[in-house]
Design an enzyme around this catalytic site. Sequence first.
Site, PDB file in Angstrom:
ATOM      1  N   HIS A  25      75.990   7.749  28.150  1.00  0.00           N
ATOM      2  CA  HIS A  25      77.273   7.614  28.880  1.00  0.00           C
ATOM      3  C   HIS A  25      77.695   6.144  28.345  1.00  0.00           C
ATOM      4  O   HIS A  25      79.035   5.942  27.767  1.00  0.00           O
ATOM      5  CB  HIS A  25      77.527   7.445  30.301  1.00  0.00           C
ATOM      6  CG  HIS A  25      77.517   8.960  30.841  1.00  0.00           C
ATOM      7  ND1 HIS A  25      78.583   9.882  30.394  1.00  0.00           N
ATOM      8  CD2 HIS A  25      76.990   9.806  31.619  1.00  0.00           C
ATOM      9  CE1 HIS A  25      78.464  11.098  30.928  1.00  0.00           C
ATOM     10  NE2 HIS A  25      77.513  11.069  31.717  1.00  0.00           N
ATOM     11  N   HIS A  78      70.155   9.688  30.272  1.00  0.00           N
ATOM     12  CA  HIS A  78      71.401  10.296  30.383  1.00  0.00           C
ATOM     13  C   HIS A  78      72.475   9.214  30.647  1.00  0.00           C
ATOM     14  O   HIS A  78      73.535   9.230  29.927  1.00  0.00           O
ATOM     15  CB  HIS A  78      71.508  11.218  31.560  1.00  0.00           C
ATOM     16  CG  HIS A  78      72.681  11.888  32.072  1.00  0.00           C
ATOM     17  ND1 HIS A  78      73.001  13.105  31.793  1.00  0.00           N
ATOM     18  CD2 HIS A  78      73.605  11.411  32.589  1.00  0.00           C
ATOM     19  CE1 HIS A  78      74.163  13.567  32.126  1.00  0.00           C
ATOM     20  NE2 HIS A  78      74.573  12.796  32.862  1.00  0.00           N
ATOM     21  N   GLU A  79      72.518   8.381  31.488  1.00  0.00           N
ATOM     22  CA  GLU A  79      73.216   7.203  31.672  1.00  0.00           C
ATOM     23  C   GLU A  79      73.296   6.362  30.479  1.00  0.00           C
ATOM     24  O   GLU A  79      74.458   5.819  30.259  1.00  0.00           O
ATOM     25  CB  GLU A  79      73.013   6.484  32.963  1.00  0.00           C
ATOM     26  CG  GLU A  79      72.613   7.408  34.244  1.00  0.00           C
ATOM     27  CD  GLU A  79      74.154   8.070  34.650  1.00  0.00           C
ATOM     28  OE1 GLU A  79      75.174   7.771  34.061  1.00  0.00           O
ATOM     29  OE2 GLU A  79      73.961   9.008  35.010  1.00  0.00           O
ATOM     30  N   GLU A 116      80.111  13.586  28.781  1.00  0.00           N
ATOM     31  CA  GLU A 116      78.716  14.227  29.091  1.00  0.00           C
ATOM     32  C   GLU A 116      78.364  14.839  28.098  1.00  0.00           C
ATOM     33  O   GLU A 116      77.012  14.748  28.073  1.00  0.00           O
ATOM     34  CB  GLU A 116      79.282  15.631  30.073  1.00  0.00           C
ATOM     35  CG  GLU A 116      78.089  16.240  30.858  1.00  0.00           C
ATOM     36  CD  GLU A 116      77.517  15.230  31.848  1.00  0.00           C
ATOM     37  OE1 GLU A 116      78.077  14.269  32.354  1.00  0.00           O
ATOM     38  OE2 GLU A 116      76.350  15.782  32.537  1.00  0.00           O
TER      39      GLU A 116
END
Lengths: 499, 499
Positions: free
Chosen positions: B269, B265-266, B295
């Site tokens: 980003h 997830h990060e 997101e």
Amino acid sequence: MARASEQSSTYEQFLDHVRQLHYVQDANGVLQWDQQVMMPDAGTPARAKQSSAVSTLHHDLLTDERLGEWLDELDEADLGDEQRAVVREVRRDHERAVRVPADLVERISEASSNALPVWKEAKAEDDFSAYAETLEELVDLRREYAEAIDPDRDPYEVLFEEYEPYLGIDTAEDVLTRLRDELVPLIDDIADSDVSLADPFEGTYDDDTQHGLVEEALDVLGYDWDRGRLDTAPHPFSTGTQFDARVTTRFKPDEPLDAVGSTIHEFGHATYTLGLPQEQYGTPLGSNRDLSVHESQSRFWENHVGRSLPFWEFFAGTANDHLGTDATPRAFYEAANEVYDDNLIRVEADELTYHMHIILRFEIERDLIRGDLDVEEVPQVWNDKMEEYLGIRPDTDAEGCLQDIHWTNGAFGYFPTYTLGSVLAAQLNHHVRQDIADFDEQVRAGEFGEIHDWLTDHVHRHGARYTTDDLIQEATGESFTADHFLDYADEKYRALYDC
Amino acid sequence: MARASEQSSTYEQFLDHVRQLHYVQDANGVLQWDQQVMMPDAGTPARAKQSSAVSTLHHDLLTDERLGEWLDELDEADLGDEQRAVVREVRRDHERAVRVPADLVERISEASSNALPVWKEAKAEDDFSAYAETLEELVDLRREYAEAIDPDRDPYEVLFEEYEPYLGIDTAEDVLTRLRDELVPLIDDIADSDVSLADPFEGTYDDDTQHGLVEEALDVLGYDWDRGRLDTAPHPFSTGTQFDARVTTRFKPDEPLDAVGSTIHEFGHATYTLGLPQEQYGTPLGSNRDLSVHESQSRFWENHVGRSLPFWEFFAGTANDHLGTDATPRAFYEAANEVYDDNLIRVEADELTYHMHIILRFEIERDLIRGDLDVEEVPQVWNDKMEEYLGIRPDTDAEGCLQDIHWTNGAFGYFPTYTLGSVLAAQLNHHVRQDIADFDEQVRAGEFGEIHDWLTDHVHRHGARYTTDDLIQEATGESFTADHFLDYADEKYRALYDC
């Protein structure tokens, strides 16, 4: 004179502005710590812009006209001693900042940035001539800078005061000259000595091993881990505030005592920062005095504790455990105090010859700035002085006048503070031992609390309340003097080398 | 209309100011990264002051009158599309900042600071009544804030635009309502399913083991280590610039896939940040679009790559090596996609039920800000909606309406962007698979370059040149829609749960 309530309100507004100034400066300190410890190299272009933007805002706050008006108003006000000290410190920074034109600040910053790759290349190629023009430009810019601040005074004096404002260039010069005159014969005698000191280290020691060792050194000395951390950096340093003062170190595979000494040195810097009063954070009363005093704290712990026989009587067992060695305290002590008679490089110098490296740089930069020396003469003068002071002559300028980054950074007048700090450390060492009669016994027992408290009480807690000379008087009851340093060096090294 | 040279000079001055703004903001980002990843807790008081001082300077730059004048002048000037986009973005930020009185900004900041310990205590004691007054004050302040920005519009809409300015609250509300209506039956069917998914994990996995695993996940996905780093933080996040975008993660001893998902997830980003054009750094053209788009990038990699069967067909061997397990790709896939029918906590929710947690918060905060719901009613409404949407009812407010920090931080209108980002991720997923026909084969072979390039080309490289809705149109050829998300969820989870 203004009415009391007006005075108080002016002082409060002024102090609030001063605090903002400090906070912004400390923010930049975090950016710099990150850059040297955590940041990937590719982050450099963005970090340079972030840091420069924050610096510009700091400069704007420092040169703010309102600040000048408050200062003038407060000069007439009825202030206490502490408030008066705050005004003194801020006035000094404000006036220096407003006197230097913004475009000159920018030209210096640009010239230093441009100088860096030129210096690196010249050093790599051992080609001083490729660097000479750049050095000349930096010297000229710094003379222009000094003239902007005060056209009527010796420009080197003005630059020196950037780093050490309250000792006086004459005092500094006297001390450095006396060291030169008295250390050269001592160093000569050591070179002639037949004694060879112990070297208990063989092979190499990996980073994890050395990390464990220096971590334990910080532990036993009483580093406050709750307000700091230990990391590695190519050029070790300490930075932070009384809430968070961090230490960095580095490891040389075959010299584990290098990391120990370097870590204890940075520990000394950090303890000064951590000893500043928290409630005064953001004001000069909660800020450190200048570079000589800071260096006195690092050198105190590095030399007068970490290089002492009692320390190794306490720490040898621990060091042996980490390193897998089986050396006596005396062997560690000797290894930590060896004097090298063939070292050309300042950052690799021992405790004693280090100062000759500094004095040489001081004499050269002073003469450059005063216009008494041409840039082209630097290599020759450098090498002649090395021969005169240390009996060795560099074969290359890379190992000579091109070795340090300071001038490339535009820093002239910085070098002397290294030696002045060591001299002050010895002065403090003399007096702390008068107050703590069983100093050596405490060190031998691994008890550092009372020593630490003495330094906090005599130095740290004052912040920048006193000028440097007043602080030295306050802490030691006498003026700044080289006596104690010279006595210490003479006694210690003549005993070690039986000369 | 101004002459060309004047225009260019105005634009350049304007752009220089804008760059300074961004640099200062990014400097604060470094302070925040450090605080969450490196700083000892005791550093908090000093860091708060540093960060606040830098924020104040940022606010001063943003509300600078000259900026307003340049913007007005540039509105009349003959600018290209990109310059026009820069003006649009800066005008928006400038206008919002100038409309809000400084004292209101300060009151909100102070109220949030004061709210934090109250919320923590109320949560620890499971006592909503101790928090109600605080929440009411925060709601009132944010309504005042919205009114200052635009007294003629729905205050929730104004607040929502703080985080997502260009999707439109109506669109957002339609999407969230549609998800609510269509996901509840799906979740019900899953709850009724007899299928139980594989769980190949037993016991616990230490931090080093998990660190090795997620590091390798970043490696294979193509994280650019030269422009980033991986650390741990209590609440994982990613921050930085296109020169240095860092990832953080955390480890739960008995749930190694939690760290894998969170790290991917990060990573999503960070890849967005790293895909922004370097030469535009410091301008809106080199800055990310808002929270929904950010997101969408994290959710794309987390859900549409990291939670896919082809990914685990590629990565299962590596995961088994690190974890000492012997699980099939299918087992990892199932474990990564389990739907929990008894989870009350948003941050522990699975991919699907997560959105019900968000929709519930959205409905409550919207009604609070609009004045359609009283603070005292929040616990009851919260619990009723949990029962309605997920079939479970919290026993305590600590596990209910007191669980999140967002409102305490003064953030109302933030929650929806989590779900809108997931919806957009599915829309991008649909289109990237149309352009890369062998998407699954590439993932199965551990080849992520083409996928990465597609996202950079369609999303990252544009920075904030396009508004969010235009960017979605540009990247996918259609407007923002929930269709693809709902299709994806329906197909995937009905197959998994055979329902």
